[in-house]
Design an enzyme around this catalytic site. Structure first.
Site, PDB file in Angstrom:
ATOM      1  N   GLY A   9       0.860  -1.179   0.000  1.00 41.77           N
ATOM      2  CA  GLY A   9       0.000   0.000   0.000  1.00 41.77           C
ATOM      3  C   GLY A   9       0.896   1.229   0.000  1.00 41.77           C
ATOM      4  O   GLY A   9       1.558   1.516   0.997  1.00 41.77           O
ATOM      5  N   GLY A  11      -0.103   4.298  -0.435  1.00 43.67           N
ATOM      6  CA  GLY A  11      -0.958   5.480  -0.269  1.00 43.67           C
ATOM      7  C   GLY A  11      -0.401   6.390   0.813  1.00 43.67           C
ATOM      8  O   GLY A  11       0.812   6.411   1.065  1.00 43.67           O
ATOM      9  N   ASP A  33       2.244  -1.498  -4.460  1.00 48.00           N
ATOM     10  CA  ASP A  33       0.830  -1.117  -4.549  1.00 48.00           C
ATOM     11  C   ASP A  33       0.231  -1.807  -5.769  1.00 48.00           C
ATOM     12  O   ASP A  33       0.933  -2.236  -6.691  1.00 48.00           O
ATOM     13  CB  ASP A  33       0.690   0.404  -4.679  1.00 48.00           C
ATOM     14  CG  ASP A  33      -0.688   0.905  -4.245  1.00 48.00           C
ATOM     15  OD1 ASP A  33      -0.790   1.421  -3.118  1.00 48.00           O
ATOM     16  OD2 ASP A  33      -1.648   0.764  -5.030  1.00 48.00           O
ATOM     17  N   ARG A  82     -11.223   5.660   5.867  1.00 47.43           N
ATOM     18  CA  ARG A  82     -12.611   6.118   6.037  1.00 47.43           C
ATOM     19  C   ARG A  82     -12.773   7.577   5.605  1.00 47.43           C
ATOM     20  O   ARG A  82     -11.798   8.322   5.502  1.00 47.43           O
ATOM     21  CB  ARG A  82     -13.076   5.911   7.471  1.00 47.43           C
ATOM     22  CG  ARG A  82     -12.252   6.596   8.527  1.00 47.43           C
ATOM     23  CD  ARG A  82     -12.779   6.217   9.889  1.00 47.43           C
ATOM     24  NE  ARG A  82     -11.855   6.605  10.922  1.00 47.43           N
ATOM     25  CZ  ARG A  82     -12.224   6.981  12.130  1.00 47.43           C
ATOM     26  NH1 ARG A  82     -13.497   6.990  12.456  1.00 47.43           N
ATOM     27  NH2 ARG A  82     -11.330   7.322  13.027  1.00 47.43           N
ATOM     28  N   VAL A 118      -1.815  -2.600   9.596  1.00 51.00           N
ATOM     29  CA  VAL A 118      -2.209  -1.214   9.867  1.00 51.00           C
ATOM     30  C   VAL A 118      -3.628  -0.925   9.362  1.00 51.00           C
ATOM     31  O   VAL A 118      -4.337  -0.072   9.886  1.00 51.00           O
ATOM     32  CB  VAL A 118      -1.204  -0.242   9.192  1.00 51.00           C
ATOM     33  CG1 VAL A 118      -1.569   1.209   9.448  1.00 51.00           C
ATOM     34  CG2 VAL A 118       0.216  -0.524   9.667  1.00 51.00           C
ATOM     35  N   ASN A 120      -7.476  -0.708   8.628  1.00 54.69           N
ATOM     36  CA  ASN A 120      -8.637  -0.729   9.536  1.00 54.69           C
ATOM     37  C   ASN A 120      -9.824  -1.478   8.952  1.00 54.69           C
ATOM     38  O   ASN A 120      -9.911  -1.597   7.737  1.00 54.69           O
ATOM     39  CB  ASN A 120      -9.060   0.720   9.842  1.00 54.69           C
ATOM     40  CG  ASN A 120      -8.228   1.305  10.954  1.00 54.69           C
ATOM     41  OD1 ASN A 120      -8.063   0.700  12.008  1.00 54.69           O
ATOM     42  ND2 ASN A 120      -7.687   2.495  10.712  1.00 54.69           N
ATOM     43  N   HIS A 175      -9.083  -0.690  18.705  1.00 57.51           N
ATOM     44  CA  HIS A 175      -8.734   0.594  18.085  1.00 57.51           C
ATOM     45  C   HIS A 175     -10.022   1.235  17.586  1.00 57.51           C
ATOM     46  O   HIS A 175     -10.454   0.970  16.483  1.00 57.51           O
ATOM     47  CB  HIS A 175      -7.759   0.346  16.929  1.00 57.51           C
ATOM     48  CG  HIS A 175      -7.259   1.591  16.291  1.00 57.51           C
ATOM     49  ND1 HIS A 175      -6.779   2.672  16.998  1.00 57.51           N
ATOM     50  CD2 HIS A 175      -7.135   1.930  14.985  1.00 57.51           C
ATOM     51  CE1 HIS A 175      -6.395   3.613  16.164  1.00 57.51           C
ATOM     52  NE2 HIS A 175      -6.610   3.190  14.938  1.00 57.51           N
TER      53      HIS A 175
HETATM   54  N1  APR Z   1      -3.011  -4.579  -3.079  1.00 54.04           N
HETATM   55  C1  APR Z   1      -2.103  -3.604  -2.907  1.00 54.04           C
HETATM   56  N2  APR Z   1      -2.438  -2.332  -2.638  1.00 54.04           N
HETATM   57  C2  APR Z   1      -3.736  -2.039  -2.550  1.00 54.04           C
HETATM   58  C3  APR Z   1      -4.748  -3.018  -2.713  1.00 54.04           C
HETATM   59  C4  APR Z   1      -4.329  -4.344  -3.000  1.00 54.04           C
HETATM   60  N3  APR Z   1      -5.203  -5.320  -3.169  1.00 54.04           N
HETATM   61  N4  APR Z   1      -5.948  -2.414  -2.553  1.00 54.04           N
HETATM   62  C5  APR Z   1      -5.715  -1.129  -2.296  1.00 54.04           C
HETATM   63  N5  APR Z   1      -4.375  -0.880  -2.291  1.00 54.04           N
HETATM   64  C6  APR Z   1      -3.674   0.389  -2.096  1.00 54.04           C
HETATM   65  C7  APR Z   1      -4.352   1.543  -2.821  1.00 54.04           C
HETATM   66  O1  APR Z   1      -4.067   1.514  -4.224  1.00 54.04           O
HETATM   67  C8  APR Z   1      -3.761   2.748  -2.112  1.00 54.04           C
HETATM   68  O2  APR Z   1      -2.602   3.239  -2.754  1.00 54.04           O
HETATM   69  O3  APR Z   1      -3.694   0.804  -0.744  1.00 54.04           O
HETATM   70  C9  APR Z   1      -3.395   2.195  -0.725  1.00 54.04           C
HETATM   71  C10 APR Z   1      -4.164   2.847   0.395  1.00 54.04           C
HETATM   72  O4  APR Z   1      -3.774   4.171   0.448  1.00 54.04           O
HETATM   73  P1  APR Z   1      -4.783   5.360   0.834  1.00 54.04           P
HETATM   74  O5  APR Z   1      -6.022   5.242   0.036  1.00 54.04           O
HETATM   75  O6  APR Z   1      -3.999   6.627   0.781  1.00 54.04           O
HETATM   76  O7  APR Z   1      -5.168   5.021   2.348  1.00 54.04           O
HETATM   77  P2  APR Z   1      -4.279   5.325   3.655  1.00 54.04           P
HETATM   78  O8  APR Z   1      -4.647   6.633   4.205  1.00 54.04           O
HETATM   79  O9  APR Z   1      -2.879   5.009   3.366  1.00 54.04           O
HETATM   80  O10 APR Z   1      -4.890   4.237   4.654  1.00 54.04           O
HETATM   81  C11 APR Z   1      -4.683   2.863   4.439  1.00 54.04           C
HETATM   82  O11 APR Z   1      -4.531   2.373   6.783  1.00 54.04           O
HETATM   83  O12 APR Z   1      -4.856   3.672   8.674  1.00 54.04           O
HETATM   84  C12 APR Z   1      -5.435   2.739   7.789  1.00 54.04           C
HETATM   85  O13 APR Z   1      -7.807   3.224   7.896  1.00 54.04           O
HETATM   86  C13 APR Z   1      -6.640   3.291   7.094  1.00 54.04           C
HETATM   87  O14 APR Z   1      -7.432   1.193   6.206  1.00 54.04           O
HETATM   88  C14 APR Z   1      -6.728   2.382   5.892  1.00 54.04           C
HETATM   89  C15 APR Z   1      -5.259   2.064   5.589  1.00 54.04           C
END
Ligand code: APR
Length: 310
Positions: A9, A11, A33, A82, A118, A120, A175
């Site tokens: 991930g 993100g 990602d 969220r 990490v 949620n 959490h």
């Molecule tokens: N495989 C790999 N990456 C994935 C997949 C997958 N199957 N599905 C989603 N992703 C990637 C998305 O492409 C994105 O880049 O996960 C990333 C999530 O990043 P954000 O949308 O920016 O979310 P973020 O704020 O990083 O939060 C991620 O952490 O704190 C927790 O509640 C929050 O569940 C959430 C997670």
């Protein structure tokens, strides 16, 4: 050889964790990602910061799990965050499927690694990752309590006009709204905050800690917190790769500890090279114990819901 740390991930949380981890030279980083180009672009950009920021670890962006091979630690942040009006629990259907799929791929390449979860709703996602991976329980750890505790510490520090580094706090349980901050055990340079702040002030700080994530979601509107969550990940990674054996509140498997009976829940643990090296059992008052039990009931309901996706 430097430790290898993969982050799934790329993100907000994942990329920021890569930033903190690189800035401390904690190990070589693989940022993965599902989106093409995003992990590669962010990894390259972060790498370019090295000569200026003073780090020289390698940082690879990828869409291929083979690149995560033999990681010492894999941090799972993939999933949706969220939005305003949502609770962490509302994410369960989407994120359980993502964490299941990601864990299956991760363990194939890093069967000896330590998983830090990490995504949620955290308590349920740790359960999913532990079940799918089949890893020994001391190698599956959720990041939550450190984050909740640092929010609590910051609030106390602001109130007392002191450095947050001098404030110690414990936050146990799940959490979310049912988390269990323990003001009785919260200290400034060893002095209990119950002697420094009024009960009303402490109550307000506890409530703000509980709602800290939501407050940020409502401000950001497009996603959830990431600087402090990523710093919490860094703290865990540091304690593990450097075998610091720090006591940190993490979501770990408790059997007879705290009378949990086989669930992942937030408690203080000693984190070292092997992962969870000891669960620290605090003596809880009746009131604290009851709050912890209530939190455990919430964890159980989340785990039940998550089991539908396994
Ligand atoms: N495989 C790999 N990456 C994935 C997949 C997958 N199957 N599905 C989603 N992703 C990637 C998305 O492409 C994105 O880049 O996960 C990333 C999530 O990043 P954000 O949308 O920016 O979310 P973020 O704020 O990083 O939060 C991620 O952490 O704190 C927790 O509640 C929050 O569940 C959430 C997670």
């Amino acid at each position: 050889m430097r430790p290898k740390i993969s982050i799934i991930g790329a993100g907000n949380v994942g990329a920021t964790a890569a930033h903190w981890i690189a800035s401390r030279n904690l190990g070589d980083i693989v940022l993965l990602d599902i989106l093409e180009g995003i992990p590669q672009g962010k990894a390259m950009d972060l790498l370019h910061a090295g000569p200026l920021a003073g780090f020289d670890v390698s940082i690879l962006g990828t869409n291929e799990y083979a690149d995560t091979k033999n990681s010492d630690i894999v941090v799972v942040t993939s999933g949706i965050p969220r939005k305003p009006g949502m609770s962490r629990d509302d994410l369960i259907a989407t994120n359980a499927k993502i964490v299941k799929e990601v864990t299956e791929k991760v363990v194939k390449y890093s069967p000896q690694g330590i998983l830090i979860i990490v995504t949620n709703p955290l308590d349920a996602m740790v359960h999913v990752a532990a079940t799918v991976s089949g890893f020994p329980k001391h190698r599956v750890i959720g990041m939550a309590g450190i984050l909740d505790a640092t929010r609590f510490r910051t609030g106390i520090a602001q109130e007392l006009h002191v450095s947050g580094k001098d404030v110690d706090a414990f936050v146990l349980g799940s959490h979310g709204d049912a988390m269990v901050p323990l003001p009785r055990l919260c200290t400034l340079n060893g002095k209990p905050i119950t002697r420094l702040l009024t009960p009303e002030k402490i109550h307000a700080l506890v409530e703000r800690t509980r709602k800290g994530g939501e407050e940020i979601v409502n401000l950001l509107k497009t996603g959830s917190a990431y600087y402090a969550p990523a710093a919490a990940i860094m703290d865990m990674v540091d304690s593990i790769v450097n075998d610091k054996k720090k006591t940190l509140c993490c979501t770990v498997y408790c059997g007879k500890e705290y009378n949990v009976g086989g669930f992942f829940i937030g408690v203080p643990v000693k984190l070292g090279k092997k992962g969870v090296e000891e669960i620290i059992e605090l003596q809880l008052t009746t009131e604290e114990h009851d709050a912890f039990q209530k939190s455990l009931e919430h964890v159980k309901s989340l785990v039940n819901a998550a089991d539908n996706f396994l």
